[in-house]
Design an enzyme around this catalytic site. Sequence first.
Site, PDB file in Angstrom:
ATOM      1  N   TYR A  60      68.574  20.204  25.715  1.00 20.74           N
ATOM      2  CA  TYR A  60      67.761  20.964  26.980  1.00 20.74           C
ATOM      3  C   TYR A  60      66.429  20.188  26.678  1.00 20.74           C
ATOM      4  CZ  TYR A  60      70.967  25.158  27.188  1.00 20.74           C
ATOM      5  OH  TYR A  60      71.925  25.767  27.308  1.00 20.74           O
ATOM      6  N   PHE A 219      73.188  32.083  33.119  1.00 19.07           N
ATOM      7  CA  PHE A 219      72.849  32.197  34.325  1.00 19.07           C
ATOM      8  C   PHE A 219      73.031  33.760  34.761  1.00 19.07           C
ATOM      9  CE2 PHE A 219      73.544  27.702  35.968  1.00 19.07           C
ATOM     10  CZ  PHE A 219      72.499  27.236  35.313  1.00 19.07           C
ATOM     11  N   PRO A 220      72.646  34.677  33.778  1.00 14.73           N
ATOM     12  CA  PRO A 220      72.940  36.280  33.990  1.00 14.73           C
ATOM     13  C   PRO A 220      72.287  36.882  35.199  1.00 14.73           C
ATOM     14  CG  PRO A 220      71.446  35.952  32.189  1.00 14.73           C
ATOM     15  CD  PRO A 220      71.857  34.611  32.722  1.00 14.73           C
ATOM     16  N   GLY A 222      71.522  34.631  37.985  1.00 18.41           N
ATOM     17  CA  GLY A 222      71.641  33.807  39.161  1.00 18.41           C
ATOM     18  C   GLY A 222      71.231  32.468  39.124  1.00 18.41           C
ATOM     19  N   GLY A 223      70.367  32.284  37.896  1.00 18.37           N
ATOM     20  CA  GLY A 223      70.008  30.761  37.605  1.00 18.37           C
ATOM     21  C   GLY A 223      68.627  30.727  38.550  1.00 18.37           C
TER      22      GLY A 223
END
Length: 290
Positions: A60, A219-220, A222-223
């Site tokens: 990251y 992505f809980p 929706g990102g």
Amino acid sequence: MSNDFRLGGDLRVNRLGFGAMRLPSKDGMGGPARDPEVGRAVLRRAVELGVDHIDTADFYFSAGGTVRANTLIREALHPYPSDLVIATKVGPVIGPDGLSHGAPADMRGFVEANLDGLGVDRLGLVYLRIGAMTPPHGESLAERFEALAALREEGLIRHLGLSNIDTGHLAEARAIAPVTAVQNHAGQNHAGQNHAGHGDEADLLAACEESGIAFVPFFPVGGGREPDDERLAKVAARHRATVPQIGLARLLASSPVALAIPGTGSLLHLEDNMAAAAIALTDEDLADLS
């Protein structure tokens, strides 16, 4: 339903945690760098708001590697609170030609890079990440997971997890060493809203529930793209909440093993996300959302 969960039976965490992917760049991995001081402020505020589970990875980082999530975490929070669990992922390699995956012999280097970046002697939870955005069905993970299991035996890792897998991968790994958590893309329903236990993820979630394995969708909400779902909007209006907050509350209500790790590089967005922990969905809400 409890607001906390014990990873591996011994690491207690709040079920609403924090994902670090967007700290280095708003665009995620390899995008334009964000102000690192803002990232450090977000991390410190997250802990103040009760976050004790941070999800990160050595890969990251912003374009050119100028801002890295692990470095921000170390600079903002080290020495770490005794109850803070930092989970990381290994496997992917982000290079000039895009995404590739390391071999079993690369696992030690990946783990050591995370140890160095975070400034720790042992990693609380390490996921083996395979494939891209969908599970690579039929691909064996055994040799890579065996390499990580050996590092666990050495004491460099406390618990092992899997990311982007199917039920076959879970069974294959559990024959080698205990699996504490699974991190997959949140299941999507026909309206595009992410939540645990829908579609292809239902069998995997059931397997996790049966064995007390954490299910941690990435992505809980929706990102970063707010889902267009009238059902969520209806319940959000009832609670005077936002649609993403109801999406997080719904995820947490979907299963006792479900954990949420929404990520952001914004203090305001962080406050909004963490407020979802206080939303108690009623039977009427859950019926409207089903």
